[in-house]
Write a protein that holds these residues in place. Structure first.
Motif, mmCIF file in Angstrom:
data_model
loop_
_atom_site.group_PDB
_atom_site.id
_atom_site.type_symbol
_atom_site.label_atom_id
_atom_site.label_comp_id
_atom_site.label_asym_id
_atom_site.label_seq_id
_atom_site.Cartn_x
_atom_site.Cartn_y
_atom_site.Cartn_z
ATOM 1 N N SER A 92 1.004 -1.156 -0.208
ATOM 2 C CA SER A 92 -0.055 -0.020 -0.273
ATOM 3 C C SER A 92 0.891 1.208 0.259
ATOM 4 C CB SER A 92 -0.752 -0.530 1.376
ATOM 5 O OG SER A 92 -0.086 -0.225 2.296
ATOM 6 N N GLU A 93 2.031 1.308 0.393
ATOM 7 C CA GLU A 93 2.610 1.973 0.764
ATOM 8 C C GLU A 93 4.207 1.989 0.444
ATOM 9 O OE1 GLU A 93 1.736 5.522 1.453
ATOM 10 O OE2 GLU A 93 0.123 5.014 1.862
ATOM 11 N N PRO A 94 4.832 2.727 -0.383
ATOM 12 C CA PRO A 94 6.608 2.381 -0.617
ATOM 13 C C PRO A 94 7.326 1.766 0.065
ATOM 14 C CG PRO A 94 5.674 4.622 -2.403
ATOM 15 C CD PRO A 94 4.765 3.948 -1.082
ATOM 16 N N HIS A 95 7.556 2.827 0.913
ATOM 17 C CA HIS A 95 8.221 2.467 2.171
ATOM 18 C C HIS A 95 8.191 0.804 3.545
ATOM 19 C CE1 HIS A 95 4.469 3.669 4.645
ATOM 20 N NE2 HIS A 95 4.811 3.143 5.623
ATOM 21 N N HIS A 96 6.847 0.448 2.753
ATOM 22 C CA HIS A 96 6.363 -1.252 3.371
ATOM 23 C C HIS A 96 7.022 -1.752 2.259
ATOM 24 C CE1 HIS A 96 2.565 0.234 5.341
ATOM 25 N NE2 HIS A 96 2.859 0.441 6.002
ATOM 26 N N PHE A 97 7.233 -1.287 1.003
ATOM 27 C CA PHE A 97 8.400 -3.049 0.238
ATOM 28 C C PHE A 97 9.357 -2.478 0.772
ATOM 29 C CE2 PHE A 97 10.446 -2.555 -3.681
ATOM 30 C CZ PHE A 97 9.911 -3.996 -4.016
ATOM 31 N N THR A 98 10.109 -1.143 0.632
ATOM 32 C CA THR A 98 11.604 -1.100 1.368
ATOM 33 C C THR A 98 11.419 -1.826 2.737
ATOM 34 O OG1 THR A 98 11.518 0.869 0.031
ATOM 35 C CG2 THR A 98 13.254 0.904 2.117
ATOM 36 N N ARG A 99 10.628 -1.526 3.806
ATOM 37 C CA ARG A 99 11.275 -1.920 4.821
ATOM 38 C C ARG A 99 11.280 -4.254 4.718
ATOM 39 N NH1 ARG A 99 6.867 -1.137 9.671
ATOM 40 N NH2 ARG A 99 5.714 -2.336 8.637
ATOM 41 N N PHE A 100 10.369 -3.993 3.936
ATOM 42 C CA PHE A 100 9.866 -5.744 3.651
ATOM 43 C C PHE A 100 11.603 -6.152 3.266
ATOM 44 C CE2 PHE A 100 8.528 -8.629 0.036
ATOM 45 C CZ PHE A 100 8.627 -9.243 0.822
ATOM 46 N N PHE A 101 11.473 -5.908 2.210
ATOM 47 C CA PHE A 101 12.798 -5.708 1.243
ATOM 48 C C PHE A 101 14.324 -5.846 2.482
ATOM 49 C CE2 PHE A 101 16.625 -5.850 -1.819
ATOM 50 C CZ PHE A 101 16.234 -6.183 -3.351
ATOM 51 N N ARG A 102 14.460 -5.053 3.415
ATOM 52 C CA ARG A 102 15.322 -5.117 4.006
ATOM 53 C C ARG A 102 15.739 -6.006 5.183
ATOM 54 N NH1 ARG A 102 18.937 -0.294 5.850
ATOM 55 N NH2 ARG A 102 17.183 1.631 4.661
ATOM 56 N N ARG A 103 14.087 -6.354 5.525
ATOM 57 C CA ARG A 103 14.218 -6.965 6.664
ATOM 58 C C ARG A 103 14.666 -9.113 5.947
ATOM 59 N NH1 ARG A 103 8.364 -7.186 9.443
ATOM 60 N NH2 ARG A 103 9.674 -8.409 11.298
ATOM 61 N N ASN A 104 14.492 -8.945 4.349
ATOM 62 C CA ASN A 104 14.365 -10.205 4.006
ATOM 63 C C ASN A 104 16.221 -10.808 3.670
ATOM 64 O OD1 ASN A 104 11.797 -12.312 3.399
ATOM 65 N ND2 ASN A 104 11.286 -9.998 3.616
ATOM 66 N N LEU A 105 16.589 -9.479 3.269
ATOM 67 C CA LEU A 105 18.197 -9.341 2.614
ATOM 68 C C LEU A 105 18.810 -8.740 3.164
ATOM 69 C CD1 LEU A 105 19.711 -10.448 0.345
ATOM 70 C CD2 LEU A 105 18.992 -7.459 -1.388
ATOM 71 N N GLY A 106 18.180 -7.413 4.203
ATOM 72 C CA GLY A 106 19.365 -6.698 4.975
ATOM 73 C C GLY A 106 19.949 -5.179 4.096
ATOM 74 N N ILE A 107 19.259 -4.899 3.303
ATOM 75 C CA ILE A 107 19.946 -3.596 2.555
ATOM 76 C C ILE A 107 18.576 -3.343 2.141
ATOM 77 C CG2 ILE A 107 21.831 -4.244 2.525
ATOM 78 C CD1 ILE A 107 21.821 -4.919 -0.456
ATOM 79 N N PRO A 108 17.472 -2.149 1.730
ATOM 80 C CA PRO A 108 16.921 -1.651 0.932
ATOM 81 C C PRO A 108 16.963 -2.225 -0.967
ATOM 82 C CG PRO A 108 18.629 0.115 1.138
ATOM 83 C CD PRO A 108 19.140 -0.692 2.387
ATOM 84 N N PRO A 109 16.637 -2.096 -1.155
ATOM 85 C CA PRO A 109 15.861 -2.748 -2.453
ATOM 86 C C PRO A 109 16.625 -1.405 -3.384
ATOM 87 C CG PRO A 109 13.304 -1.324 -2.252
ATOM 88 C CD PRO A 109 14.333 -1.706 -1.153
ATOM 89 N N SER A 110 16.199 0.215 -3.236
ATOM 90 C CA SER A 110 16.591 0.365 -4.754
ATOM 91 C C SER A 110 18.085 1.144 -4.096
ATOM 92 C CB SER A 110 17.237 2.376 -3.186
ATOM 93 O OG SER A 110 17.680 2.493 -2.389
ATOM 94 N N GLN A 111 19.140 0.418 -2.459
ATOM 95 C CA GLN A 111 20.989 0.091 -2.834
ATOM 96 C C GLN A 111 21.295 -1.377 -3.727
ATOM 97 O OE1 GLN A 111 22.183 -0.897 1.618
ATOM 98 N NE2 GLN A 111 24.106 -1.012 0.684
ATOM 99 N N TYR A 112 20.586 -2.275 -3.523
ATOM 100 C CA TYR A 112 20.641 -3.540 -4.270
ATOM 101 C C TYR A 112 20.666 -2.875 -5.674
ATOM 102 C CZ TYR A 112 19.868 -8.187 -6.040
ATOM 103 O OH TYR A 112 20.263 -9.126 -6.897
ATOM 104 N N ARG A 113 19.918 -2.422 -6.468
ATOM 105 C CA ARG A 113 19.279 -1.577 -7.973
ATOM 106 C C ARG A 113 21.100 -0.967 -8.760
ATOM 107 N NH1 ARG A 113 14.367 0.822 -9.765
ATOM 108 N NH2 ARG A 113 13.574 -1.473 -11.205
ATOM 109 N N ARG A 114 21.389 0.144 -7.907
ATOM 110 C CA ARG A 114 22.697 0.448 -7.671
ATOM 111 C C ARG A 114 23.641 -0.463 -7.874
ATOM 112 N NH1 ARG A 114 20.098 4.624 -3.793
ATOM 113 N NH2 ARG A 114 21.887 3.634 -2.604
ATOM 114 N N GLY A 115 23.932 -1.122 -6.964
ATOM 115 C CA GLY A 115 24.991 -1.971 -7.102
ATOM 116 C C GLY A 115 24.808 -3.309 -7.777
ATOM 117 N N VAL A 116 23.594 -4.222 -7.938
ATOM 118 C CA VAL A 116 23.949 -5.377 -9.104
ATOM 119 C C VAL A 116 24.678 -5.167 -10.137
ATOM 120 C CG1 VAL A 116 22.156 -4.519 -9.168
ATOM 121 C CG2 VAL A 116 22.652 -7.276 -8.980
#
Length: 283
Positions: A255-279
């Motif tokens: 429902s909110e972008p920050h919910h997705f960011t928190r979900f991604f961080r809790r599963n991998l440890g980093i936010p999705p934006s950092q994953y996209r920039r670094g992969v």
């Protein structure tokens, strides 16, 4: 806080070198995977209902779709962990006897000791990963080191079967038809916030009965299964599409972008934006 030292994605699967002082929630991957300590303190994980240790002398092995979690470390402790998620199709292409890598018993043991021969491959792999540029063109040395290590691990510790035996076992373990329909429905509606009550009602089952049947067939809860598919879709979209993180969050039913960011961080440890920039992509 978790720092992504290096991130790779390709036909082989994913490789993440993470420097972390945090825990990770219970999660799963469609790929079997290997956890390697690259530096820092030892770490603890829960796999198959028990605690296993990741040390310089041991590996943690997790089967496909197997729920697991990283436990909260002691204050001030950091661990550099190399997480290797191996695609079943890639493994089968390299060795037909690894065609069962997506099965729940592919790795019989969750914690194994590293022989000296494997430790040498680990040292080579870490050296290649750390020596590579964080982004840019694919690094063939990293790809070769990843390939050699992953195949060595599976040859040493995996249960090898020919494709006929794998097929027979899969056919014999087909889930209940209602759960199979629910699984298809979840996969087709990742953009919706589906509840257990809704899934149970669709198949004329009580919530408790549906939940119990789903766990019996998949070894995980419906929500964990849905979250696993959402993470896999996120990994793919972050690399292959230019969709913004906000739009991706909406596409995955948040429902909110920050919910997705928190979900991604809790599963991998980093936010999705950092994953996209670094992969970095490997062939």
């Amino acid at each position: 806080m978790t720092k992504a030292v290096r991130l790779y994605q390709g036909a082989f699967g994913r490789a993440s070198l993470l420097d972390s002082d945090h825990d990770l929630v219970t999660h799963a991957h469609p790929q079997c995977h290997v956890l390697v300590k690259a530096g820092g303190a030892d770490a603890s994980y829960t796999v198959r209902g028990r605690t296993v240790r990741l040390t310089s002398d041991s590996l943690v092995l997790v089967n496909a779709w197997e729920p697991h979690a990283k436990l909260q470390p002691l204050p001030g402790e950091r661990t550099v962990v190399l997480v290797l998620c191996m695609e079943p199709a890639w493994l089968a292409e390299h060795d037909p006897l690894l065609s069962g890598s997506g099965m729940p018993d592919f790795f019989p043991a969750a914690q194994v000791a590293q022989p000296l021969s494997l430790r040498r491959l680990v040292d080579r792999l870490i050296m290649e990963v750390l020596g590579a540029a964080p982004t840019g063109l694919p690094n063939r040395a990293v790809e070769a080191a990843l390939s050699d290590f992953m195949l060595a691990v599976t040859h040493l510790f995996a249960l090898r079967r020919n494709w006929i035996d794998t097929y027979r076992i899969k056919m014999g373990n087909r889930p209940d038809a209602r759960i199979a329909r629910a699984i298809r429905y979840i996969g087709d509606h990742l953009d919706q916030a589906i509840t257990c009550e809704e899934l149970a009602s669709m198949h004329s089952l009580s919530r408790q009965h549906f939940f119990s049947l789903f766990r019996q067939c998949t070894s995980m809860s419906p929500i964990l299964y849905m979250n696993t598919l959402r993470m896999e879709s996120a990994f793919k979209s972050l690399v292959e599409c230019s969709t913004s993180v906000n739009a991706l969050a909406d596409n995955l039913g948040f429902s909110e972008p920050h919910h997705f960011t928190r979900f991604f961080r809790r599963n991998l440890g980093i936010p999705p934006s950092q994953y996209r920039r670094g992969v970095s992509l490997l062939a």
